[in-house]
Motif scaffolding. Structure first.
Motif, PDB file in Angstrom:
ATOM      1  N   GLY A   1       7.647  58.959  -4.337  1.00  0.00           N
ATOM      2  CA  GLY A   1       8.618  58.446  -3.923  1.00  0.00           C
ATOM      3  C   GLY A   1       9.401  57.151  -4.465  1.00  0.00           C
ATOM      4  N   ARG A   2       9.734  56.226  -3.922  1.00  0.00           N
ATOM      5  CA  ARG A   2      10.228  54.961  -4.338  1.00  0.00           C
ATOM      6  C   ARG A   2       9.361  53.669  -3.879  1.00  0.00           C
ATOM      7  NH1 ARG A   2      12.695  58.859  -5.285  1.00  0.00           N
ATOM      8  NH2 ARG A   2      14.832  59.127  -5.969  1.00  0.00           N
ATOM      9  N   ASP A   3       8.594  53.794  -2.960  1.00  0.00           N
ATOM     10  CA  ASP A   3       7.755  52.480  -2.150  1.00  0.00           C
ATOM     11  C   ASP A   3       6.634  53.009  -2.035  1.00  0.00           C
ATOM     12  OD1 ASP A   3       8.438  54.501  -0.395  1.00  0.00           O
ATOM     13  OD2 ASP A   3       8.879  53.262   1.484  1.00  0.00           O
TER      14      ASP A   3
ATOM     15  N   TYR B   1      13.156  62.210   3.428  1.00  0.00           N
ATOM     16  CA  TYR B   1      14.636  61.562   3.368  1.00  0.00           C
ATOM     17  C   TYR B   1      15.868  62.525   3.284  1.00  0.00           C
ATOM     18  CZ  TYR B   1      11.997  57.266   3.274  1.00  0.00           C
ATOM     19  OH  TYR B   1      11.166  56.007   3.562  1.00  0.00           O
ATOM     20  N   ARG B   2      15.530  63.489   2.611  1.00  0.00           N
ATOM     21  CA  ARG B   2      16.560  64.550   2.380  1.00  0.00           C
ATOM     22  C   ARG B   2      16.681  65.223   3.855  1.00  0.00           C
ATOM     23  NH1 ARG B   2      17.780  66.179  -3.008  1.00  0.00           N
ATOM     24  NH2 ARG B   2      16.702  64.456  -4.340  1.00  0.00           N
ATOM     25  N   THR B   3      15.522  65.526   4.412  1.00  0.00           N
ATOM     26  CA  THR B   3      15.676  66.235   5.800  1.00  0.00           C
ATOM     27  C   THR B   3      16.390  65.416   6.811  1.00  0.00           C
ATOM     28  OG1 THR B   3      13.604  67.287   5.184  1.00  0.00           O
ATOM     29  CG2 THR B   3      14.368  67.264   7.498  1.00  0.00           C
TER      30      THR B   3
ATOM     31  N   ASN C   1      21.464  52.100  -5.894  1.00  0.00           N
ATOM     32  CA  ASN C   1      21.214  51.983  -4.409  1.00  0.00           C
ATOM     33  C   ASN C   1      19.760  51.917  -4.115  1.00  0.00           C
ATOM     34  OD1 ASN C   1      24.083  52.987  -3.798  1.00  0.00           O
ATOM     35  ND2 ASN C   1      23.488  54.839  -3.245  1.00  0.00           N
ATOM     36  N   ASP C   2      19.191  52.753  -4.788  1.00  0.00           N
ATOM     37  CA  ASP C   2      17.605  52.681  -4.208  1.00  0.00           C
ATOM     38  C   ASP C   2      16.948  51.259  -4.676  1.00  0.00           C
ATOM     39  OD1 ASP C   2      18.246  55.236  -3.416  1.00  0.00           O
ATOM     40  OD2 ASP C   2      17.138  56.393  -5.120  1.00  0.00           O
ATOM     41  N   SER C   3      17.389  50.829  -5.625  1.00  0.00           N
ATOM     42  CA  SER C   3      16.707  49.720  -6.190  1.00  0.00           C
ATOM     43  C   SER C   3      17.155  48.003  -5.684  1.00  0.00           C
ATOM     44  CB  SER C   3      16.479  49.348  -7.673  1.00  0.00           C
ATOM     45  OG  SER C   3      17.945  49.542  -8.415  1.00  0.00           O
ATOM     46  N   HIS C   4      18.587  48.196  -5.069  1.00  0.00           N
ATOM     47  CA  HIS C   4      19.237  47.019  -4.479  1.00  0.00           C
ATOM     48  C   HIS C   4      19.208  47.003  -3.139  1.00  0.00           C
ATOM     49  CE1 HIS C   4      20.416  46.954  -8.739  1.00  0.00           C
ATOM     50  NE2 HIS C   4      20.510  45.606  -8.527  1.00  0.00           N
ATOM     51  N   ARG C   5      18.743  47.888  -2.316  1.00  0.00           N
ATOM     52  CA  ARG C   5      18.719  48.188  -1.103  1.00  0.00           C
ATOM     53  C   ARG C   5      17.854  46.807  -0.452  1.00  0.00           C
ATOM     54  NH1 ARG C   5      15.584  53.579  -0.849  1.00  0.00           N
ATOM     55  NH2 ARG C   5      13.710  52.836  -1.134  1.00  0.00           N
ATOM     56  N   ALA C   6      18.148  46.150   0.689  1.00  0.00           N
ATOM     57  CA  ALA C   6      17.278  45.290   1.232  1.00  0.00           C
ATOM     58  C   ALA C   6      15.950  45.862   1.861  1.00  0.00           C
ATOM     59  CB  ALA C   6      18.028  44.481   2.266  1.00  0.00           C
TER      60      ALA C   6
ATOM     61  N   GLU D   1      24.068  55.742 -10.108  1.00  0.00           N
ATOM     62  CA  GLU D   1      24.572  55.421  -8.791  1.00  0.00           C
ATOM     63  C   GLU D   1      23.361  55.274  -7.896  1.00  0.00           C
ATOM     64  OE1 GLU D   1      28.171  57.123  -7.204  1.00  0.00           O
ATOM     65  OE2 GLU D   1      27.804  56.447  -5.198  1.00  0.00           O
ATOM     66  N   ARG D   2      22.416  56.224  -7.777  1.00  0.00           N
ATOM     67  CA  ARG D   2      21.264  56.275  -7.010  1.00  0.00           C
ATOM     68  C   ARG D   2      20.395  55.288  -7.500  1.00  0.00           C
ATOM     69  NH1 ARG D   2      17.665  61.114  -5.655  1.00  0.00           N
ATOM     70  NH2 ARG D   2      18.356  62.216  -7.106  1.00  0.00           N
ATOM     71  N   ASP D   3      20.134  54.962  -8.750  1.00  0.00           N
ATOM     72  CA  ASP D   3      19.278  53.841  -9.153  1.00  0.00           C
ATOM     73  C   ASP D   3      19.615  52.780  -8.534  1.00  0.00           C
ATOM     74  OD1 ASP D   3      18.008  55.844 -10.852  1.00  0.00           O
ATOM     75  OD2 ASP D   3      18.657  55.001 -12.731  1.00  0.00           O
TER      76      ASP D   3
ATOM     77  N   VAL E   1      14.959  54.151   9.550  1.00  0.00           N
ATOM     78  CA  VAL E   1      14.737  55.465   9.056  1.00  0.00           C
ATOM     79  C   VAL E   1      13.238  55.326   8.270  1.00  0.00           C
ATOM     80  CG1 VAL E   1      15.453  57.302   7.413  1.00  0.00           C
ATOM     81  CG2 VAL E   1      17.030  56.327   8.836  1.00  0.00           C
ATOM     82  N   ARG E   2      13.374  54.118   7.611  1.00  0.00           N
ATOM     83  CA  ARG E   2      12.174  53.989   6.608  1.00  0.00           C
ATOM     84  C   ARG E   2      10.988  53.780   7.570  1.00  0.00           C
ATOM     85  NH1 ARG E   2      13.666  54.191   1.850  1.00  0.00           N
ATOM     86  NH2 ARG E   2      11.700  54.035   1.071  1.00  0.00           N
ATOM     87  N   GLU E   3      10.972  52.894   8.774  1.00  0.00           N
ATOM     88  CA  GLU E   3       9.913  52.716   9.548  1.00  0.00           C
ATOM     89  C   GLU E   3       9.254  54.131  10.046  1.00  0.00           C
ATOM     90  OE1 GLU E   3      11.669  48.427  11.080  1.00  0.00           O
ATOM     91  OE2 GLU E   3      10.911  50.242  12.777  1.00  0.00           O
TER      92      GLU E   3
HETATM   93  O1   DC Z   1      12.759  61.687  -4.825  1.00  0.00           O
HETATM   94  P1   DC Z   1      14.050  62.039  -4.250  1.00  0.00           P
HETATM   95  O2   DC Z   1      15.191  62.060  -5.481  1.00  0.00           O
HETATM   96  O3   DC Z   1      14.062  63.581  -3.433  1.00  0.00           O
HETATM   97  O4   DC Z   1      14.607  61.204  -3.123  1.00  0.00           O
HETATM   98  C1   DC Z   1      16.076  61.155  -2.415  1.00  0.00           C
HETATM   99  C2   DC Z   1      16.345  59.907  -2.095  1.00  0.00           C
HETATM  100  O5   DC Z   1      15.542  59.494  -1.031  1.00  0.00           O
HETATM  101  C3   DC Z   1      16.329  58.688  -3.049  1.00  0.00           C
HETATM  102  O6   DC Z   1      17.296  58.755  -3.897  1.00  0.00           O
HETATM  103  C4   DC Z   1      16.006  57.432  -2.335  1.00  0.00           C
HETATM  104  C5   DC Z   1      15.249  58.052  -0.956  1.00  0.00           C
HETATM  105  N1   DC Z   1      13.898  57.858  -1.103  1.00  0.00           N
HETATM  106  C6   DC Z   1      13.341  56.802  -0.555  1.00  0.00           C
HETATM  107  O7   DC Z   1      14.263  55.742  -0.311  1.00  0.00           O
HETATM  108  N2   DC Z   1      12.150  56.330  -0.405  1.00  0.00           N
HETATM  109  C7   DC Z   1      11.211  57.391  -0.984  1.00  0.00           C
HETATM  110  N3   DC Z   1      10.016  57.207  -0.590  1.00  0.00           N
HETATM  111  C8   DC Z   1      11.436  58.629  -1.246  1.00  0.00           C
HETATM  112  C9   DC Z   1      12.946  58.920  -1.355  1.00  0.00           C
END
Ligand code: DC
Length: 222
Positions: free
Chosen positions: A127-129, A39-41, A181-186, A177-179, A106-108
């Protein structure tokens, strides 16, 4: 432990996912894939092209010339053949990654790439998912967490060790803020999979977390 399995490790920023996942992968002699780096890339690419609007980012998601290579067990991220790994771990790239990660297209694209890698080799993926979307059938799913304050403290140490000065309040603010964003996105919000083991690492040493995951992996029937 001579069976080969895939392990999903999810959790918020600063929970210790990457160092723990790397150590578990090393001990099991399998690949460690850091999906956050992907995702960073993508974020870096969109920034370099000047794509800032969500619709614009979604429209260009498929064309990102992203590649993942493993050299001596280390993951390298490439954009158009150029190694950009060193540019990924800045606070700015973190926030941008969280933004592009909210965009379904992007996720797909990235999930398809992650699943392709997991089909070709056993992995520890963080990751997150991962437990919910990328590897829903993973026999081992871990959700690592810790209080925001503990995570900010860890991130601060990391930044300082890398020679970067950082304001503690700013680091904590960005984590929160990232928590959010990452947990409230659709699109695939961060949440523990129902069959995951939740480990609160606030009062655990890194080694204790690694041992616990290896113990869980060792008990799994595949
Ligand atoms: O794990 P990280 O902190 O390097 O991830 C950076 C961001 O990328 C994170 O805030 C949300 C996104 N991310 C994501 O949406 N799904 C993932 N599987 C990994 C990261």
């Amino acid at each position: 432990m001579n069976r080969i399995i895939s392990i999903a490790i999810d959790g918020p920023a600063g929970a210790g996912k990457s160092s723990v996942a790397r150590a578990v992968a090393e001990r099991m002699n399998i690949v460690y894939l850091d999906t956050g780096a992907m995702y960073r890339t993508v974020a870096l690419y969109m920034q370099s092209k000047g794509y800032t609007e969500d619709a614009e980012i979604a429209a260009h998601a498929e064309e990102v010339p992203i590649d993942v290579r493993f050299e001596n067990g280390e993951q390298h991220m490439l954009l158009d053949g150029v190694d950009v790994t060193d540019k990924l771990r800045t606070p700015e790239a973190s926030m941008l990654a969280s933004r592009v990660g909210a965009i379904a297209r992007v996720r797909e694209v990235l999930v398809a790439l992650q699943q392709r890698i997991a089909r070709s080799t056993p992995v520890v993926m963080d990751g997150r998912d991962i437990g919910t979307v990328v590897l829903p059938d993973a026999p081992v799913k871990i959700f690592l967490t810790a209080s925001a304050e503990v995570r900010a403290e860890r991130r601060l140490k990391e930044l300082r060790a890398a020679g970067r000065d950082a304001d503690p309040e700013q680091v904590l603010k960005e984590i929160i803020e990232r928590d959010y964003n990452d947990s409230h996105r659709a699109a695939s919000p961060m949440r523990p999979a129902e069959d995951s083991v939740i480990l609160d690492t606030s009062d655990m040493s890194k080694q204790a977390v690694i041992d616990r995951i290896l113990e869980i992996a060792g008990k799994v029937e595949v």
